[in-house]
Design a protein around this motif. Structure first.
Motif, PDB file in Angstrom:
ATOM      1  N   ALA A 115     -41.467  32.107  21.730  1.00  0.00           N
ATOM      2  CA  ALA A 115     -40.568  32.162  20.577  1.00  0.00           C
ATOM      3  C   ALA A 115     -39.108  32.163  21.020  1.00  0.00           C
ATOM      4  CB  ALA A 115     -40.869  33.395  19.734  1.00  0.00           C
ATOM      5  N   CYS A 116     -38.813  32.864  22.114  1.00  0.00           N
ATOM      6  CA  CYS A 116     -37.442  32.854  22.644  1.00  0.00           C
ATOM      7  C   CYS A 116     -37.069  31.462  23.129  1.00  0.00           C
ATOM      8  CB  CYS A 116     -37.325  33.876  23.769  1.00  0.00           C
ATOM      9  SG  CYS A 116     -35.674  33.968  24.496  1.00  0.00           S
ATOM     10  N   LEU A 117     -38.003  30.781  23.795  1.00  0.00           N
ATOM     11  CA  LEU A 117     -37.747  29.407  24.234  1.00  0.00           C
ATOM     12  C   LEU A 117     -37.498  28.489  23.050  1.00  0.00           C
ATOM     13  CD1 LEU A 117     -37.634  27.289  26.490  1.00  0.00           C
ATOM     14  CD2 LEU A 117     -40.131  27.088  26.308  1.00  0.00           C
ATOM     15  N   ALA A 118     -38.278  28.659  21.988  1.00  0.00           N
ATOM     16  CA  ALA A 118     -38.061  27.851  20.782  1.00  0.00           C
ATOM     17  C   ALA A 118     -36.686  28.118  20.187  1.00  0.00           C
ATOM     18  CB  ALA A 118     -39.150  28.160  19.753  1.00  0.00           C
ATOM     19  N   GLY A 119     -36.253  29.375  20.209  1.00  0.00           N
ATOM     20  CA  GLY A 119     -34.926  29.693  19.696  1.00  0.00           C
ATOM     21  C   GLY A 119     -33.820  29.030  20.500  1.00  0.00           C
ATOM     22  N   ILE A 120     -33.952  29.036  21.823  1.00  0.00           N
ATOM     23  CA  ILE A 120     -32.938  28.395  22.664  1.00  0.00           C
ATOM     24  C   ILE A 120     -32.899  26.892  22.411  1.00  0.00           C
ATOM     25  CG2 ILE A 120     -32.297  27.900  25.052  1.00  0.00           C
ATOM     26  CD1 ILE A 120     -33.477  30.616  25.809  1.00  0.00           C
ATOM     27  N   VAL A 121     -34.069  26.277  22.278  1.00  0.00           N
ATOM     28  CA  VAL A 121     -34.123  24.832  22.028  1.00  0.00           C
ATOM     29  C   VAL A 121     -33.507  24.503  20.669  1.00  0.00           C
ATOM     30  CG1 VAL A 121     -35.681  22.881  21.702  1.00  0.00           C
ATOM     31  CG2 VAL A 121     -36.100  24.497  23.546  1.00  0.00           C
ATOM     32  N   PHE A 122     -33.780  25.321  19.662  1.00  0.00           N
ATOM     33  CA  PHE A 122     -33.178  25.094  18.339  1.00  0.00           C
ATOM     34  C   PHE A 122     -31.653  25.223  18.399  1.00  0.00           C
ATOM     35  CE2 PHE A 122     -37.279  26.013  15.936  1.00  0.00           C
ATOM     36  CZ  PHE A 122     -37.341  24.738  15.402  1.00  0.00           C
ATOM     37  N   ILE A 123     -31.165  26.189  19.146  1.00  0.00           N
ATOM     38  CA  ILE A 123     -29.716  26.360  19.254  1.00  0.00           C
ATOM     39  C   ILE A 123     -29.083  25.150  19.931  1.00  0.00           C
ATOM     40  CG2 ILE A 123     -27.913  27.738  20.347  1.00  0.00           C
ATOM     41  CD1 ILE A 123     -29.660  30.189  19.911  1.00  0.00           C
ATOM     42  N   LEU A 124     -29.707  24.661  21.004  1.00  0.00           N
ATOM     43  CA  LEU A 124     -29.192  23.464  21.667  1.00  0.00           C
ATOM     44  C   LEU A 124     -29.219  22.251  20.743  1.00  0.00           C
ATOM     45  CD1 LEU A 124     -30.790  23.842  25.224  1.00  0.00           C
ATOM     46  CD2 LEU A 124     -28.419  24.291  24.544  1.00  0.00           C
ATOM     47  N   SER A 125     -30.271  22.126  19.946  1.00  0.00           N
ATOM     48  CA  SER A 125     -30.357  21.032  18.991  1.00  0.00           C
ATOM     49  C   SER A 125     -29.228  21.108  17.967  1.00  0.00           C
ATOM     50  CB  SER A 125     -31.715  21.058  18.284  1.00  0.00           C
ATOM     51  OG  SER A 125     -31.789  20.077  17.270  1.00  0.00           O
ATOM     52  N   GLY A 126     -28.972  22.293  17.467  1.00  0.00           N
ATOM     53  CA  GLY A 126     -27.887  22.454  16.503  1.00  0.00           C
ATOM     54  C   GLY A 126     -26.523  22.166  17.103  1.00  0.00           C
ATOM     55  N   LEU A 127     -26.316  22.576  18.345  1.00  0.00           N
ATOM     56  CA  LEU A 127     -25.030  22.307  18.992  1.00  0.00           C
ATOM     57  C   LEU A 127     -24.821  20.818  19.229  1.00  0.00           C
ATOM     58  CD1 LEU A 127     -24.862  25.226  21.601  1.00  0.00           C
ATOM     59  CD2 LEU A 127     -23.637  25.022  19.431  1.00  0.00           C
ATOM     60  N   CYS A 128     -25.882  20.107  19.618  1.00  0.00           N
ATOM     61  CA  CYS A 128     -25.765  18.664  19.807  1.00  0.00           C
ATOM     62  C   CYS A 128     -25.415  17.963  18.501  1.00  0.00           C
ATOM     63  CB  CYS A 128     -27.067  18.098  20.378  1.00  0.00           C
ATOM     64  SG  CYS A 128     -27.386  18.528  22.104  1.00  0.00           S
ATOM     65  N   SER A 129     -26.093  18.340  17.430  1.00  0.00           N
ATOM     66  CA  SER A 129     -25.806  17.723  16.136  1.00  0.00           C
ATOM     67  C   SER A 129     -24.411  18.085  15.642  1.00  0.00           C
ATOM     68  CB  SER A 129     -26.851  18.166  15.108  1.00  0.00           C
ATOM     69  OG  SER A 129     -26.540  17.665  13.826  1.00  0.00           O
ATOM     70  N   MET A 130     -24.010  19.334  15.821  1.00  0.00           N
ATOM     71  CA  MET A 130     -22.670  19.746  15.397  1.00  0.00           C
ATOM     72  C   MET A 130     -21.594  18.984  16.157  1.00  0.00           C
ATOM     73  SD  MET A 130     -21.369  22.011  13.214  1.00  0.00           S
ATOM     74  CE  MET A 130     -22.597  23.315  13.068  1.00  0.00           C
ATOM     75  N   THR A 131     -21.815  18.777  17.445  1.00  0.00           N
ATOM     76  CA  THR A 131     -20.837  18.042  18.247  1.00  0.00           C
ATOM     77  C   THR A 131     -20.761  16.576  17.826  1.00  0.00           C
ATOM     78  OG1 THR A 131     -21.309  19.516  20.105  1.00  0.00           O
ATOM     79  CG2 THR A 131     -20.150  17.473  20.591  1.00  0.00           C
ATOM     80  N   GLY A 132     -21.930  15.954  17.622  1.00  0.00           N
ATOM     81  CA  GLY A 132     -21.932  14.547  17.223  1.00  0.00           C
ATOM     82  C   GLY A 132     -21.268  14.314  15.881  1.00  0.00           C
ATOM     83  N   CYS A 133     -21.601  15.138  14.893  1.00  0.00           N
ATOM     84  CA  CYS A 133     -21.001  14.972  13.564  1.00  0.00           C
ATOM     85  C   CYS A 133     -19.508  15.270  13.579  1.00  0.00           C
ATOM     86  CB  CYS A 133     -21.711  15.878  12.560  1.00  0.00           C
ATOM     87  SG  CYS A 133     -23.440  15.447  12.241  1.00  0.00           S
ATOM     88  N   SER A 134     -19.109  16.274  14.337  1.00  0.00           N
ATOM     89  CA  SER A 134     -17.683  16.611  14.406  1.00  0.00           C
ATOM     90  C   SER A 134     -16.891  15.520  15.111  1.00  0.00           C
ATOM     91  CB  SER A 134     -17.509  17.952  15.136  1.00  0.00           C
ATOM     92  OG  SER A 134     -18.182  18.991  14.453  1.00  0.00           O
TER      93      SER A 134
END
Length: 228
Positions: A115-134
């Motif tokens: 579950a912790c690994l899934a949380g880290i992967v989700f955070i990285l996914s969100g950061l990638c999308s936030m960076t691309g859209c910004s």
């Protein structure tokens, strides 16, 4: 199954779906309202193709045939969004394995790590999308407010807002998954207390009438007055 994990799973999977919708959308930037009123045409541009429509309702889309003629910021946004979608997919798989209600994943300790690994992967996914859209939005706003830019100006499209929303959901779900480890560590363990062997006094306490019968003086039971 804890409510925190349910909330994190819903946020993560919902964010992943929003990222897929934003990546495949063609409305990353649209023509300004002023030019649309004058020419009665609308132009939508996305990461993969350009679309144009008019007031009569006809639309035509043309994909980018080669990546060498695509601008650098579009290629960077493509890579970031593809990485975000890929990480969101694996994060959803890890989240399902890390849920307490599933029978796969091993013990509770192993599920907490997943579950912790899934949380880290989700955070990285969100950061990638936030960076691309910004990055894409910064390019649009820079051209829009540049007085020396004489070409067609665009506004922010709906796909950017969907991407930002999906990124926020992924980050929120990832943070909740990471904090769910503390809930697993604080879970009370079931134990059995040893009360020791049952004593004679405890057995007498179960039958109060028996104690009165045994404590009665035998000599009084067979007194001579009893036969008179």
């Amino acid at each position: 199954m804890s409510r925190a994990q349910i909330t994190a799973l819903v946020a993560g999977v919902g964010g992943f779906g929003a990222l897929v919708a934003a990546t495949t959308s063609n409305e990353w930037k649209v023509t300004t309202r002023a030019s649309s009123v004058i020419t009665a045409t609308w132009v939508y541009q996305g990461l993969w193709m350009n679309c144009a429509g008019n007031a009569l309702g006809s639309f035509h889309c043309r994909p980018h045939f080669t990546i060498f003629k695509v601008e650098g910021y579009i290629q960077a946004c493509r890579g970031l969004m593809i990485a975000a979608v890929s990480l969101g997919f694996f994060g959803s798989i890890f989240a399902l394995f890390g849920m307490k209600c599933t029978k796969v994943g091993g013990s509770d300790k192993a599920k907490a790590k997943i579950a912790c690994l899934a949380g880290i992967v989700f955070i990285l996914s969100g950061l990638c999308s936030m960076t691309g859209c910004s990055l894409y939005a910064n390019k649009i706003t820079t051209e829009f407010f540049d007085p020396l830019y004489v070409e067609q100006k665009y506004e922010l499209g709906a796909a950017l807002f969907i991407g930002w929303a999906g990124a926020s959901l992924c980050i929120i779900g990832g943070v909740i998954f990471c904090f769910s480890i503390s809930d697993n560590n604080k879970a009370p363990r079931m134990g059995y207390a040893y009360n020791g062997p049952t004593s004679v006094m405890s057995s007498r306490s179960k039958y109060p009438g028996a104690e009165d019968f045994r404590t009665t003086n035998p000599s009084k039971q067979f007194d001579k007055n009893a036969y008179v």
